[in-house]
Design a protein around this motif. Structure first.
Motif, PDB file in Angstrom:
ATOM      1  N   TRP A 128      38.589  46.502  41.050  1.00  0.00           N
ATOM      2  CA  TRP A 128      39.275  46.617  42.340  1.00  0.00           C
ATOM      3  C   TRP A 128      38.475  45.983  43.461  1.00  0.00           C
ATOM      4  N   SER A 129      37.136  46.179  43.431  1.00  0.00           N
ATOM      5  CA  SER A 129      36.303  45.704  44.531  1.00  0.00           C
ATOM      6  C   SER A 129      36.024  44.209  44.463  1.00  0.00           C
ATOM      7  N   LEU A 136      41.235  42.711  38.670  1.00  0.00           N
ATOM      8  CA  LEU A 136      42.030  43.909  38.916  1.00  0.00           C
ATOM      9  C   LEU A 136      42.929  44.227  37.728  1.00  0.00           C
TER      10      LEU A 136
END
Length: 318
Positions: A128-129, A136
C-alpha cells in the motif's frame, strides 16, 4: 526470575535470532545447489562456496536505497521491520528445553500465533505504501492467501493444545508421547503446509512470484530494505521449524534429554528446515486459484477432522 537472568535470556534469544536465519539461508544455498546441480552457490570464497552468504550481503549493501516519489515514506520504511519484529517476539517464547526459553508465558502457543500474524500487516503495508499499482495488487493477493492459511494454521495448532490440555508450549511438549507421531500426523501436515504458505515459500509463493517481472508487494524495495524481507522469511522458517519440532516431534524428548534436550530440539527443527527447502526444490509454483482451493478444500477440512479425532481421543483415552 532475577534481572540478570532476564537480561541473559533476552540476549540469548537475540543472538539466536541473528544467527539462525543466516544459517538457514546458507543451508538453503547448499541444499539447492546439490539437489538442482547449481554451480554458482558452490564457488564463492573457494571451498564449498562458504562465502556465498557474505557475497549476498555485500550485494545488498551496495544497492541504492530508493524510496519512490509517490510512496508514503514513513510507512514504506516501517513495513520491512514489522515482519522481523514479529518473528523475534515469537522466538522469545519457543522453548529449546524446559529451562532454555526466553519467556515461559502461560499461553505461549497463542502468543506465537498472534504475533506471527503481524507479518501479514507488514506485507499489506509494503504494497500500500509503495504508491505502485502492481505492489498494491500483490499485497491484496498476498493478504487473501495469508488470511486463508491462517485459519488452517490455527486449527492445526488447536489440535495439539487439546491433546495436551495446555496452551503452553512447554506444557504441550511435556504432555507429548510417541503416539502423537501418528495421532497428530494430519495436524502436523496442515501446520507445516499452512506455515510454509504463510511464509510465501515455493510452491505457495504466488503472491510474490519472484521469478516474474514484478515481485508482488516488494516490487519497489531495494538494497537492505529488500534484504530485511528475505531475512524475515528465513526467521519465519526458524520459528515454524521450532514450532513443529516442539508440537509434533516432542521438542527436547530424546536420549539423555536431561542434559542434551536443547540439542534434540535443534536437530528436529533442522530436519523440518530441510523438508521446507526440499519442497522449494521439488515443486513448481501453484496458480492463485489452486492456492485458495488447497486451503479451503484440503487443509481446513483435514484440520477440522483432526480436531474431531483429537477431541474423541482425549475423551476416550485420557
Amino acid at each position: 526470575m532475577s534481572v540478570g537472568e532476564a537480561i541473559l535470556r533476552a540476549v540469548l534469544v537475540l543472538v539466536g535470532f541473528l544467527v539462525l536465519p543466516l544459517v538457514v539461508g546458507q543451508s538453503e544455498h547448499k541444499v539447492m545447489a546439490h539437489m538442482q546441480g547449481r554451480l554458482g552457490p558452490m564457488e564463492a570464497g573457494g571451498f564449498h562456496g562458504w562465502a556465498q552468504l557474505v557475497a549476498d550481503g555485500v550485494k545488498f549493501v551496495q544497492k541504492e536505497d530508493i524510496v519512490p516519489r509517490a510512496a508514503d515514506g514513513k510507512l514504506f520504511r516501517i513495513a520491512p521491520v514489522l515482519g522481523i519484529v514479529s518473528y523475534l517476539a515469537a522466538l522469545a517464547v519457543i522453548p529449546l528445553s524446559p529451562d532454555l526459553v526466553g519467556a515461559d508465558v502461560p499461553a505461549s502457543l497463542v502468543w506465537v500465533l498472534a504475533v506471527g500474524g503481524v507479518g501479514t500487516v507488514g506485507t499489506l503495508l509494503a504494497g500500500w505504501s509503495s504508491g505502485n499499482k502492481y505492489a498494491l495488487l500483490g499485497a491484496m493477493r498476498a493478504a487473501a492467501s495469508l488470511i486463508s492459511y491462517e485459519v488452517a494454521l490455527i486449527l492445526a495448532a488447536a489440535s495439539f493444545a487439546i491433546a495436551a490440555g495446555s496452551l503452553s508450549l512447554v506444557g504441550i511438549a511435556h504432555a507429548w508421547t510417541p503416539w502423537w507421531l501418528i495421532w497428530q500426523l494430519p495436524a502436523a501436515f496442515v501446520l507445516l503446509a499452512a506455515g510454509t504458505a504463510e511464509l510465501q515459500r515455493v510452491p505457495f509463493d504466488t503472491p510474490v512470484a519472484d521469478a516474474e517481472i514484478v515481485m508482488g508487494p516488494y516490487t519497489e524495495y531495494t538494497g537492505l530494505r529488500f534484504a530485511l524481507f528475505l531475512l524475515a522469511e528465513y526467521a519465519g522458517i526458524v520459528v515454524l521449524a521450532l514450532l513443529v519440532a516442539v508440537l509434533w516431534l516432542g521438542g527436547w524428548t530424546g536420549p539423555f534429554d536431561a542434559h542434551l534436550g536443547w540439542l534434540w530440539t535443534v536437530i528436529k527443527a533442522a530436519l523440518i528446515v530441510f523438508v521446507i527447502i526440499w519442497m522449494r526444490v521439488s515443486w513448481p509454483r501453484v496458480r492463485v486459484d489452486q492456492l485458495q482451493r488447497f486451503t479451503w478444500l484440503v487443509l481446513v477440512p483435514v484440520a477440522l477432522l483432526q480436531l474431531l479425532i483429537t477431541a474423541a481421543g482425549v475423551v476416550l483415552w485420557q
